[in-house]
Design an enzyme around this catalytic site. Structure first.
Site, short mmCIF file in Angstrom:
data_model
loop_
_atom_site.label_atom_id
_atom_site.label_comp_id
_atom_site.label_asym_id
_atom_site.label_seq_id
_atom_site.Cartn_x
_atom_site.Cartn_y
_atom_site.Cartn_z
N GLN A 102 0.85 -1.20 0.00
CA GLN A 102 0.00 0.00 0.00
C GLN A 102 0.89 1.25 0.00
OE1 GLN A 102 -3.55 -0.59 2.91
NE2 GLN A 102 -1.90 -1.94 3.62
N ASN A 103 2.18 1.05 0.16
CA ASN A 103 3.11 2.17 0.28
C ASN A 103 3.46 2.74 -1.10
OD1 ASN A 103 3.04 1.53 2.97
ND2 ASN A 103 4.97 0.38 2.94
N HIS A 120 -1.38 1.20 -4.23
CA HIS A 120 -1.82 2.61 -4.15
C HIS A 120 -0.93 3.51 -4.99
CE1 HIS A 120 -4.00 1.84 -0.06
NE2 HIS A 120 -4.67 1.37 -1.09
N CYS A 128 -0.59 13.62 -15.47
CA CYS A 128 -1.59 14.69 -15.67
C CYS A 128 -2.99 14.10 -15.50
CB CYS A 128 -1.45 15.29 -17.08
SG CYS A 128 -2.82 16.42 -17.48
N CYS A 131 -4.93 14.67 -19.33
CA CYS A 131 -4.55 13.86 -20.52
C CYS A 131 -3.93 12.53 -20.13
CB CYS A 131 -3.60 14.67 -21.41
SG CYS A 131 -1.98 14.96 -20.67
N CYS A 151 -0.99 20.53 -21.39
CA CYS A 151 -2.39 20.54 -21.87
C CYS A 151 -3.26 21.40 -20.95
CB CYS A 151 -2.95 19.11 -21.92
SG CYS A 151 -3.49 18.49 -20.31
N SER A 190 -2.54 -1.21 9.34
CA SER A 190 -3.63 -1.18 10.33
C SER A 190 -4.85 -1.93 9.79
CB SER A 190 -4.00 0.28 10.64
OG SER A 190 -4.39 0.94 9.44
N GLU A 216 1.13 -3.51 17.15
CA GLU A 216 -0.25 -3.35 17.66
C GLU A 216 -1.18 -4.41 17.04
OE1 GLU A 216 1.13 -0.05 19.61
OE2 GLU A 216 -0.88 -0.94 19.79
N ALA A 233 8.74 -4.81 12.19
CA ALA A 233 9.13 -5.59 11.00
C ALA A 233 10.65 -5.65 10.86
CB ALA A 233 8.52 -4.95 9.76
#
Ligand code: APR
Length: 249
Positions: A102-103, A120, A128, A131, A151, A190, A216, A233
């Site tokens: 997700q990073n 992500h 852009c 365009c 543009c 999370s 957590e 980690a």
């Protein structure tokens, strides 16, 4: 974090025919990049709906670009930490098939992971909005925000804001592997943002074992997770790699 827990993780990895990882901001925390939630989280400082939604970006692009450039200051100098390196080593050992991240910081690729799905997007790319053309880094002048394409369209990092769809190819590949894997390492997330948070649930339904690495608990813990490794980690993953390497000799 007990030695027995690390042993169990190594047993799972050794037994698995197809392991994938789902990572979130927590794996990059030890590289100095702030997470989004929790203490010092980015969303404690910036209102998500004001700064991280595509409608907010269109409404006030210069303001959102101000936050993006602040985030970028952490990313541009960040280096992979032992957590990223350990996942790249697992891939090289033939024990990890894919990282779905997700990073947007490119640190898995920099650490040497070759099979990475950017769920992500990636902040190193600019696009852009009108365009769709990719834009060179120099098109962003901090003194003249927001950056615009030839543009006339608004330029934004090639990252997914709230309110935007996950890139189609990334979505298809991530959920295909969620169905196929027999082990998923859920590291530093999370697990509260869909559809990424659905990936471990889909894997579980398909019969996979779920391992979490996180200081957590998350909504997955105690419901979907088979092994919860509470800690960072950057400490846990390298310990597992060292143990697996010792077993091979
Ligand atoms: N090692 C492992 N996990 C860690 C570490 C660490 N050293 N430090 C923090 N964590 C955990 C936190 O406990 C938390 O559960 O990482 C998680 C970070 O959660 P978030 O900040 O919510 O990040 P993430 O899950 O990636 O957010 C998902 O939300 O805002 C959107 O698009 C953004 O991709 C992001 C998505």
């Amino acid at each position: 974090m007990s030695e027995a827990d690390i042993e169990r993780l190594c047993d799972f990895l050794a037994d698995s025919k197809c392991t994938i990882a789902l990572t979130g901001a927590g794996i990059s925390a030890e590289s100095g990049i702030p997470t989004f939630r929790g203490v010092q989280g980015l969303w404690e400082k910036y209102d998500v709906m004001e700064f991280a939604h595509i409608d907010a970006f269109r409404r006030n692009p210069a303001k959102v670009w101000g936050m993006l450039l602040e985030m970028d200051r952490h990313v541009v100098n960040a280096r992979p930490n032992p957590g990223h390196v350990a996942l790249a080593q697992l891939e090289a050992m033939g024990l990890l098939r894919l990282v779905v991240t997700q990073n947007i910081d490119n640190l898995h690729q920099t650490a040497g992971s070759r099979e990475v799905v950017e769920f992500h997007g990636n902040s190193k790319r600019l696009r852009c909005l009108e365009c769709g053309e990719m834009q060179p880094p120099e098109s962003v002048d901090p003194e003249n925000l927001p950056p615009r394409c030839a543009c006339g369209g608004l330029i934004k990092p090639d990252v997914i804001f709230f309110g935007e769809a996950i890139p189609w190819a990334a979505n298809v590949k991530a959920f295909e592997y969620a169905q196929r894997c027999d082990l998923i390492l859920v590291v530093g997330t999370s697990a509260v943002v869909a559809p990424a948070s659905e990936i471990p649930v889909v894997a579980k339904r398909a019969g996979a074992r779920i391992v979490e690495v996180n200081p957590e608990e998350t909504p997955l813990t105690g419901r979907v997770t088979d092994l919860m490794l509470r800690g960072s980690a950057g400490e846990i993953l390298p310990r597992a790699v060292r143990m697996l390497m010792d077993r091979r000799h």
